[in-house]
Each structure stands twice: as structure tokens, then as C-alpha cells.
Design an enzyme around this catalytic site. Structure first.
Site, short mmCIF file in Angstrom:
data_model
loop_
_atom_site.label_atom_id
_atom_site.label_comp_id
_atom_site.label_asym_id
_atom_site.label_seq_id
_atom_site.Cartn_x
_atom_site.Cartn_y
_atom_site.Cartn_z
N SER A 94 25.22 -4.97 11.23
CA SER A 94 24.01 -5.51 10.61
C SER A 94 23.92 -5.02 9.17
CB SER A 94 22.78 -5.16 11.45
OG SER A 94 21.65 -5.87 11.03
N ASP B 267 24.88 -15.59 16.82
CA ASP B 267 24.12 -14.84 15.81
C ASP B 267 23.77 -15.75 14.64
OD1 ASP B 267 23.07 -13.03 14.01
OD2 ASP B 267 24.82 -11.73 13.95
N HIS C 88 21.96 -11.84 17.39
CA HIS C 88 22.34 -10.72 16.55
C HIS C 88 22.43 -9.42 17.34
CE1 HIS C 88 22.95 -8.56 12.87
NE2 HIS C 88 21.84 -7.85 13.00
#
Length: 413
Positions: free
Chosen positions: A147, A331, A364
Site C-alpha cells: 500500500s 484491488d 486492497h
């Protein structure tokens, strides 16, 4: 062998030009350093230095219920702490031990609040480099993160290209797209429009003075932070995972709404998806600081790999090691397409890069909740670079899709 500590790096000047007289950085280490086996792990937005389980201190550290990557990092895990010396540091601006808005300003004896300097991903990288210097670590075997931690990884490669042998950037991108920027902006406004935000100076006042926050604050913009976290959770899930988890089902009779509803709203069901968001928000408000959420999301929004360079590839051109990009099909926060675009520009520039696509509908959150899919390619990278366990960006690339998943069995022992 594990270590949990805080080091004072002394005066620190941020990229904005402002400085603090002292920057304390909380960090954890796992394993033993042999001079060439150091791996830096960069945490995500609201993570801490507590990346792996600690048998000497239980499994609850820094206000988090469990190690955030405990199934990837540890003895016998993909990032094996019996082979590698793993370092994870909490970033400046956070509230898990490293100096941030809730910390005490030594010049005033009061919490910084929004007087704390703006922070960037570059500030995180520079603080990590100084921490490693304190620990006697020069060149890293690898830097790995997911991330915004993956953005941190990319910043390492453009800022300190000679200090890294190989890198794994997971569920990340060279910059946020406008949709994510917009959602982050709404989340921040939920906090700053809360009457209890008080311009960022909301920290608890006691009879003997002002107490600096520690991430578990009773005062402050709890409602605004809760709404911000709910927006974040929606971003982290995919349509498929939300449908599978919640559907349109009503919550049980024992479930209660987080806050009052309008009179007409009481006629309609309180759904499982609402109950989930309320639960996650309640837990988050108990452990995280609202100002830190503002600071860290702005750092993520600001990051642009190509800033100051002609292109993403130009930014990474000085890095001569191996770069592995991992993305997840479900994602939409950091998409497969964004990762592939970065990989393609790197290929054209002659940078050693591979893009490993994982078939997942977890959104995600996949990089946190599917360690069995994340760990093997990272383990292969650490062992043998891009040749490790047949890591390749061409395996099983189907004609019907330019981003066909690479089957995880290819990476099993």
C-alpha cells in the site's frame, strides 16, 4: 532474537522546510544481523512497527491486536527471521511511538497538534535511513512494503538506489488516481468538520496539565475519525468481497446502530454491511489519532514517483537491483493496470522488473489477508532475486487478458 525500542534521531528537518528539535522513531527488529541480510519492511497507512509476532512480549503491541504481517514475517515464514534481520519502523506523523501530532513538543510541553510539520513519504524514507545508520545497517538485502508502504519502497529506490539489492512493492502504485484522492479528501473533511476537532488541538486536558495523546484518546473528533475510517474500509474491499461477506442481509436483532437515525430510517433494516463499518470504526477510534490520520493520508496523496524526474522510469533509473511488483485483480485502490504501467515503463528503460498478478477478490486488503499468495513470491525474491522460484512477468499470460493471474502453485516449495 527480537528488539522493540525507540531511538532519538535528534533534530530533523522535514521536506517542507520545518524542523523538530527531536525526532523519536519507534522500531522493532527480528533476527540477527550478519552484515548483509537486513530487510526493511515498510508499514501501510495505519500500521505500526509491530510487523511480526514477538514471543518475548506476547502478540499485542502498539495498540494493535496482532502483528499486521505475522503470517509473512517470522521464523520459517516467507520473510524468514531465522535468515534475515528484519527492521520495521513506525513513520513520522504516526501515533505508534514515533514523533507525530500527538507527541509532546519539547519547546512548549504541549502536544504538537496541527503545529506539527507536514510530513511526506520522503520524510519517512529519510528517517528510516537515519535509523538504519543508528543500527549499523548500510546496504539492505531488500526493502518490502504494501500500500503506501509500497510507495515508501519506491521512494527508497529513487532516493537511495545504491543502498538496496532488491525490492518488493506490494499492492501499490507510483501515485494515487483522482478517485482515491477524492475519497481521501472526503475522509479528512469528516474529521476537520467534527466540532470536537478544535483545529487539531483537542488533546485531553488533566488537572496536572495537558497529556499528549498515545493513539487511545478519549477526547477528540471521534465521530469524524469514525466516518473517515469507514470510507477507508469501503476503499479496501472489492464489490465481490462485500457481496460475499454481507450481501443485502439485515444485521441480527442484537446489533445496534452507531448513532441515531432519522425517524423514517428506523422503518428500514440495519444491514450487515453497516454493522461491519460501525464495528471497524469503533475499534479504530480507540487506537488511532485523528490528526495522524490527516497527516498520513496527505503524505500518501502527495506522493508522485515521477516528481522532479521526466518519468517513473527516470526516477528509478539509478537502481540496479531487482524490483518485484505485486498486484491483485480485485484491488481498485491500487490497480493491476497501475502496476503494469509502471512495470512496462521500467522494462522499456532496461530496469530489472517483474510484475506478479494475484487472482483475488479480496480487494486492497488482499495483501494483508492472503499471506499464502503474498509470501511465496517475496520469499523467492529474497532468495534469488527475480529468478527466485520462477518469478516472471510472462508466466501464464493469457491472450484474453493482458493481466492474467500467475498461478500461486508455481511458487510453492
Amino acid at each position: 532474537m527480537t528488539t522493540r525500542d525507540t531511538v532519538d534521531l535528534g533534530s530533523f528537518t522535514f521536506e517542507c522546510g520545518e524542523s523538530t528539535p527531536s525526532l523519536e522513531v519507534a522500531y522493532e527488529t527480528y533476527g540477527e544481523f550478519d552484515g548483509s541480510n537486513a530487510v526493511l519492511v515498510c508499514h501501510a497507512l495505519t500500521g505500526s512497527a509491530h510487523v511480526a509476532r514477538r514471543p518475548d512480549a506476547g502478540d499485542e503491541t502498539a495498540g494493535q491486536a496482532r502483528a499486521w504481517w505475522g503470517d509473512v514475517v517470522g521464523p520459517g515464514k516467507a520473510i524468514d527471521t531465522t535468515e534475515y534481520y528484519v527492521v520495521c519502523a513506525n513513520v513520522p506523523g504516526s501515533c505508534y511511538g514515533t514523533t507525530g501530532p500527538s507527541s509532546e513538543n519539547p519547546d512548549t510541553g504541549r502536544p504538537y497538534g496541527t503545529d506539527f510539520p507536514p510530513v511526506t513519504v520522503g520524510d519517512w524514507t529519510r528517517a528510516q535511513r537515519r535509523l538504519l545508520d543508528e543500527l549499523g545497517v548500510g546496504r539492505l538485502r531488500a526493502v518490502v512494503g504494501g500500500s503506501v508502504g509500497g510507495m515508501n519502497v519506491l521512494d527508497w529506490l529513487r532516493r537511495y538506489p545504491d543502498d538496496v539489492e532488491c525490492a518488493g512493492a506490494v499492492a501499490t502504485a507510483p501515485r494515487l488516481d483522482p478517485q482515491c484522492l477524492a475519497l481521501d479528501a472526503v475522509a479528512r473533511r469528516a474529521i476537520t468538520s467534527d466540532p470536537d476537532w478544535n483545529g487539531g488541538h483537542y488533546y485531553e486536558v488533566e488537572d496536572d496539565g495537558i497529556k499528549a495523546g498515545d493513539g487511545s484518546l478519549e477526547a477528540g473528533p471521534a465521530n469524524g475519525l469514525a466516518r473517515a475510517r469507514q470510507i477507508g474500509h469501503i476503499m479496501y474491499l472489492s464489490k465481490a468481497s462485500m457481496d460475499r461477506k454481507f450481501g443485502r442481509r439485515a444485521a441480527g436483532r442484537e446489533a445496534t446502530r452507531d448513532g441515531p437515525t432519522d425517524p423514517a430510517g428506523a422503518f428500514f433494516p440495519y444491514r450487515e454491511v453497516e454493522s461491519y463499518l460501525d464495528y471497524q470504526a469503533e475499534r479504530f477510534v480507540d487506537r488511532f489519532d485523528a490528526n495522524s490520520y490527516l497527516y498520513l493520508t496527505r503524505a500518501m496523496d502527495d506522493f508522485d514517483l515521477a516528481a522532479g524526474y521526466e518519468s517513473d522510469a527516470d526516477a528509478l533509473a539509478a537502481f540496479e537491483g531487482d524490483l518485484l511488483l505485486l498486484s491483485f485483480t480485485g484491488d481498485w485502490h491500487f490497480t493491476v493496470e497501475q502496476a503494469e504501467a509502471l512495470a512496462e515503463t521500467c522494462r522499456e528503460a532496461g530496469i530489472d522488473v517483474a510484475h506478479h498478478v494475484v487472482d483475488s477478490d479480496h480487494g486492497h486488503d488482499a495483501f494483508l489477508v492472503e499471506p499464502e499468495k503474498v509470501g511465496p513470491p517475496l520469499s523467492g525474491l529474497l532468495e534469488a532475486g527475480l529468478q527466485g522460484r520462477a518469478i516472471t512477468d510472462t508466466v501464464e499470460r493469457a491472450e484474453s487478458s493482458p493481466f492474467a493471474p500467475v498461478h500461486t502453485s508455481l511458487f510453492s516449495r
